[in-house]
Design a protein around this motif. Sequence first.
Motif, PDB file in Angstrom:
ATOM      1  N   UNK A 164       0.832  -1.210   0.000  1.00 49.84           N
ATOM      2  CA  UNK A 164       0.000   0.000   0.000  1.00 49.84           C
ATOM      3  C   UNK A 164       0.862   1.253   0.000  1.00 49.84           C
ATOM      4  N   UNK A 165       1.932   1.226   0.766  1.00 55.65           N
ATOM      5  CA  UNK A 165       2.815   2.388   0.835  1.00 55.65           C
ATOM      6  C   UNK A 165       3.543   2.612  -0.482  1.00 55.65           C
ATOM      7  N   UNK A 166       4.025   1.537  -1.079  1.00 51.09           N
ATOM      8  CA  UNK A 166       4.796   1.647  -2.317  1.00 51.09           C
ATOM      9  C   UNK A 166       3.931   2.086  -3.498  1.00 51.09           C
ATOM     10  N   UNK A 167       2.700   1.598  -3.551  1.00 49.04           N
ATOM     11  CA  UNK A 167       1.819   1.887  -4.695  1.00 49.04           C
ATOM     12  C   UNK A 167       0.735   2.893  -4.349  1.00 49.04           C
ATOM     13  N   UNK A 168       0.925   3.644  -3.281  1.00 50.55           N
ATOM     14  CA  UNK A 168      -0.107   4.555  -2.792  1.00 50.55           C
ATOM     15  C   UNK A 168      -0.694   5.451  -3.876  1.00 50.55           C
ATOM     16  N   UNK A 169       0.140   6.053  -4.692  1.00 57.20           N
ATOM     17  CA  UNK A 169      -0.325   6.994  -5.706  1.00 57.20           C
ATOM     18  C   UNK A 169      -1.091   6.367  -6.845  1.00 57.20           C
ATOM     19  N   UNK A 170      -1.122   5.028  -6.904  1.00 62.06           N
ATOM     20  CA  UNK A 170      -1.841   4.329  -7.969  1.00 62.06           C
ATOM     21  C   UNK A 170      -3.074   3.579  -7.473  1.00 62.06           C
ATOM     22  N   UNK A 171      -3.109   3.229  -6.191  1.00 57.90           N
ATOM     23  CA  UNK A 171      -4.200   2.361  -5.734  1.00 57.90           C
ATOM     24  C   UNK A 171      -4.985   2.899  -4.548  1.00 57.90           C
ATOM     25  N   UNK A 172      -4.493   3.944  -3.891  1.00 59.11           N
ATOM     26  CA  UNK A 172      -5.217   4.504  -2.740  1.00 59.11           C
ATOM     27  C   UNK A 172      -5.831   5.833  -3.159  1.00 59.11           C
ATOM     28  N   UNK A 173      -7.137   5.865  -3.423  1.00 59.79           N
ATOM     29  CA  UNK A 173      -7.757   7.068  -3.986  1.00 59.79           C
ATOM     30  C   UNK A 173      -7.747   8.283  -3.077  1.00 59.79           C
ATOM     31  N   UNK A 174      -7.956   8.063  -1.771  1.00 62.48           N
ATOM     32  CA  UNK A 174      -8.161   9.181  -0.855  1.00 62.48           C
ATOM     33  C   UNK A 174      -7.133   9.179   0.265  1.00 62.48           C
ATOM     34  N   UNK A 175      -6.910  10.366   0.839  1.00 61.47           N
ATOM     35  CA  UNK A 175      -6.033  10.459   2.001  1.00 61.47           C
ATOM     36  C   UNK A 175      -6.714   9.917   3.260  1.00 61.47           C
ATOM     37  N   UNK A 177      -7.524   6.897   4.693  1.00 64.73           N
ATOM     38  CA  UNK A 177      -7.003   5.583   4.348  1.00 64.73           C
ATOM     39  C   UNK A 177      -7.883   4.401   4.734  1.00 64.73           C
ATOM     40  N   UNK A 178      -9.013   4.635   5.407  1.00 66.57           N
ATOM     41  CA  UNK A 178      -9.881   3.508   5.727  1.00 66.57           C
ATOM     42  C   UNK A 178     -10.942   3.289   4.651  1.00 66.57           C
ATOM     43  N   UNK A 179     -10.905   4.077   3.585  1.00 70.40           N
ATOM     44  CA  UNK A 179     -11.835   3.887   2.468  1.00 70.40           C
ATOM     45  C   UNK A 179     -11.320   2.790   1.541  1.00 70.40           C
ATOM     46  N   UNK A 180     -12.193   2.229   0.681  1.00 69.87           N
ATOM     47  CA  UNK A 180     -11.762   1.149  -0.208  1.00 69.87           C
ATOM     48  C   UNK A 180     -10.579   1.562  -1.083  1.00 69.87           C
ATOM     49  N   UNK A 181      -9.668   0.620  -1.318  1.00 68.04           N
ATOM     50  CA  UNK A 181      -8.497   0.866  -2.163  1.00 68.04           C
ATOM     51  C   UNK A 181      -8.584  -0.018  -3.406  1.00 68.04           C
ATOM     52  N   UNK A 182      -7.644   0.203  -4.335  1.00 63.83           N
ATOM     53  CA  UNK A 182      -7.570  -0.572  -5.575  1.00 63.83           C
ATOM     54  C   UNK A 182      -8.937  -0.684  -6.250  1.00 63.83           C
ATOM     55  N   UNK A 183      -9.597   0.436  -6.533  1.00 67.39           N
ATOM     56  CA  UNK A 183     -10.933   0.380  -7.145  1.00 67.39           C
ATOM     57  C   UNK A 183     -10.901  -0.246  -8.525  1.00 67.39           C
ATOM     58  N   UNK A 184     -11.901  -1.078  -8.793  1.00 68.16           N
ATOM     59  CA  UNK A 184     -11.963  -1.775 -10.083  1.00 68.16           C
ATOM     60  C   UNK A 184     -13.295  -1.588 -10.796  1.00 68.16           C
TER      61      UNK A 184
END
Length: 215
Positions: A164-175, A177-184
């Motif tokens: 999550x930390x490494x790919x934050x700018x690609x998979x974590x939409x919001x600051x 961080x408890x919201x859904x990540x890697x949206x598909x």
Amino acid sequence: MSSSQSSSQGRKRGSTSTSNTKPTTKTTTTKSTGPYDRAFQQNLIDGGVYPHAYEYPDGRVPAKPDNWEDINQRLSQPRPSLSPSKFSEEAHEKFIRADAHAFKEKQVTESVIPVIEGKIRDAKCISGGIPFTNLDHLTDGTLVPGNPDCYYGARPEQLDRRVRTELSGHIIPSTQHDLPIAPTFFLAAKGPDGSLAVAGRQASYDGALGARGIQ
């Protein structure tokens, strides 16, 4: 003569006074471009995000996804949730009324879309109306953040924290961080007076952000 001298002295005093005027600095601002702007579609194309049925200048068309057949096979399967035993005539009439009474985008999102979605297995995997301010820019940095009415992703704890930390700018939409990540999956809804063209640009943009995250 005295008056002339006084005037001359006054002029001299004025000529030797210092100025308190500060130098001015010129600032430039860059206008953000959104789905309602005419330049938005071309910005996406320039960035390699092509609209439906796009053709290259030489007549070629973009390649279809590698799993194109799997997608079509999945889409052809009937939804059990719409069978008469699960979706009664009464429920259908209720859906028709909800759709007819939804005059604004928010009403469509809150009263119509949930009927289509059906039962959500995990509410922690769905969100919407959250600007994707944490994602890296998709093109030249002038596009507004993506902001789908609804999106599906994964719980943050389902992915290793180091990833999550490494790919934050690609998979974590919001600051947040408890919201859904890697949206598909993304949804852009419109009311009766909304623009289908704008919804298409929004969906294309949001979808491209999601595709980049899973590549």
